[in-house]
Motif scaffolding. Sequence first.
Motif, PDB file in Angstrom:
ATOM      1  N   ALA B   6     -19.600  -7.509  22.092  1.00  0.00           N
ATOM      2  CA  ALA B   6     -18.944  -6.376  22.752  1.00  0.00           C
ATOM      3  C   ALA B   6     -18.248  -5.500  21.714  1.00  0.00           C
ATOM      4  O   ALA B   6     -17.681  -5.998  20.735  1.00  0.00           O
ATOM      5  CB  ALA B   6     -17.934  -6.890  23.769  1.00  0.00           C
ATOM      6  N   ARG B   9     -13.096  -1.802  23.248  1.00  0.00           N
ATOM      7  CA  ARG B   9     -12.946  -1.172  24.552  1.00  0.00           C
ATOM      8  C   ARG B   9     -11.717  -0.291  24.490  1.00  0.00           C
ATOM      9  O   ARG B   9     -10.604  -0.761  24.255  1.00  0.00           O
ATOM     10  CB  ARG B   9     -12.771  -2.288  25.591  1.00  0.00           C
ATOM     11  CG  ARG B   9     -13.016  -1.872  27.025  1.00  0.00           C
ATOM     12  CD  ARG B   9     -12.680  -3.075  27.918  1.00  0.00           C
ATOM     13  NE  ARG B   9     -12.942  -2.813  29.314  1.00  0.00           N
ATOM     14  CZ  ARG B   9     -13.978  -3.297  29.984  1.00  0.00           C
ATOM     15  NH1 ARG B   9     -14.856  -4.066  29.382  1.00  0.00           N
ATOM     16  NH2 ARG B   9     -14.117  -3.031  31.268  1.00  0.00           N
ATOM     17  N   LYS B  10     -11.905   1.003  24.721  1.00  0.00           N
ATOM     18  CA  LYS B  10     -10.786   1.944  24.590  1.00  0.00           C
ATOM     19  C   LYS B  10     -10.424   2.519  25.949  1.00  0.00           C
ATOM     20  O   LYS B  10     -11.292   2.665  26.808  1.00  0.00           O
ATOM     21  CB  LYS B  10     -11.171   3.110  23.669  1.00  0.00           C
ATOM     22  CG  LYS B  10     -11.243   2.771  22.195  1.00  0.00           C
ATOM     23  CD  LYS B  10     -11.235   4.059  21.374  1.00  0.00           C
ATOM     24  CE  LYS B  10     -11.423   3.773  19.889  1.00  0.00           C
ATOM     25  NZ  LYS B  10     -11.236   4.980  19.076  1.00  0.00           N
ATOM     26  N   ARG B  15     -10.857   7.578  24.336  1.00  0.00           N
ATOM     27  CA  ARG B  15     -12.286   7.663  24.053  1.00  0.00           C
ATOM     28  C   ARG B  15     -12.775   9.099  24.211  1.00  0.00           C
ATOM     29  O   ARG B  15     -13.553   9.610  23.406  1.00  0.00           O
ATOM     30  CB  ARG B  15     -13.046   6.730  24.996  1.00  0.00           C
ATOM     31  CG  ARG B  15     -14.516   6.638  24.705  1.00  0.00           C
ATOM     32  CD  ARG B  15     -14.816   6.069  23.330  1.00  0.00           C
ATOM     33  NE  ARG B  15     -15.005   4.630  23.309  1.00  0.00           N
ATOM     34  CZ  ARG B  15     -15.179   3.913  22.203  1.00  0.00           C
ATOM     35  NH1 ARG B  15     -15.170   4.515  21.021  1.00  0.00           N
ATOM     36  NH2 ARG B  15     -15.342   2.614  22.265  1.00  0.00           N
TER      37      ARG B  15
END
Lengths: 197, 197
Positions: B6, B9-10, B15
């Motif tokens: 993975a 994750r933002k 993002r």
Amino acid sequence: MNRGTARARKPAAERRRQIIEVTTRLIAERGFWGLSMQDVADGCGLTVPGLLHHVGSKDRLLLAVLDHRDAEDARALVAELGPFEWPYPLPPGVDLRRLCAALVRRNAAQPEIVRLFAVLEAESLAPGHPAHAYFVTRQERALAAFTTVAGGSGDRPSSLARQVMALMDGLQIQWLRDPEGTDLVAEWEIAAEALFR
Amino acid sequence: MNRGTARARKPAAERRRQIIEVTTRLIAERGFWGLSMQDVADGCGLTVPGLLHHVGSKDRLLLAVLDHRDAEDARALVAELGPFEWPYPLPPGVDLRRLCAALVRRNAAQPEIVRLFAVLEAESLAPGHPAHAYFVTRQERALAAFTTVAGGSGDRPSSLARQVMALMDGLQIQWLRDPEGTDLVAEWEIAAEALFR
DNA sequence: GTCTATAGGACGATAGAC
DNA sequence: GTCTATCGTCCTATAGAC
């Protein structure tokens, strides 16, 4: 129709002229990055390999279009101003203001060509663009030539040259975006009044 | 490396900011037609579907970039001139020459943004371009606003407005093509001397 | 919020027949 | 001078798992 049958066979020179004409129109619409060889081929009644036989590659097609424009401009300007070398330098006796008026008048009559240059001028700012070197050289030469011709007009001939080039380019963009609402020749005359005062 | 694991994750907002920043740089280099979603995704450490999750489509990404620019410009200009609406009209008390000087100074400090607009301004002349309507409106508003502010300066305020816009755009192109050889702020000052005389 | 997998094309270019 | 066939790559976008 005509699937599988031979298409019209043209002499190379004539076909080349057709290809360049069609490409000019398409680049004015979409720029070089947006141009597809398929569209050019379709516009000429050719297949893509048929097209590539004549122009070699997409990059070389672009340069052929620009070369052809230079030749056409030379023809037109020599007819208007008498014989001299092109592109640039200009003959020393030329009056800058009259030269510009002639250029603007000519441009006002061929919006498609003006758009071709407007689009490529911006696109080619990127160093990797196939016309990057062409436009760097073009700007250098234009600046040098206009500076020479502007020599007697004030104490900063190169700045006047820059202003003339910038104004022509900028007014042309405004005109292309709103052709009905913009009188290119008239606006140039008013602007020239201020610049050459 | 990291194949199959993975990625970071933002939060969506962060993002989005990253995506717009990366896209701005890439459009300035290649224009919209030359932009690839793959390149944007790579620049953000995302896959293409990951990118599309945030922006919906390529067209909408372009409009998001332009909206973000308007917001940034509004921030900067309000900081310089006091509160007013954006984009346009301008507050009636503004001095056109001082406003332009501020704009040119700001532009000289961010060539990438200037190039973004230079490229899109030309590309979007084509009616089918996703930013066509945006730039038509932009030119209308800019012309109207500058005309109002130029009101007291002569008998043809709309022509002065056009000249100002054209000169700024044109000088910027010259500067982008030859940043070392062109002093944008200085050339603007000299040109303004002639225009506002 | 990000991924894998994949659809469904368009792209520029080459080889080789006619 | 033009074609068919094909290569290998790139493209935007969607479906559905996690």
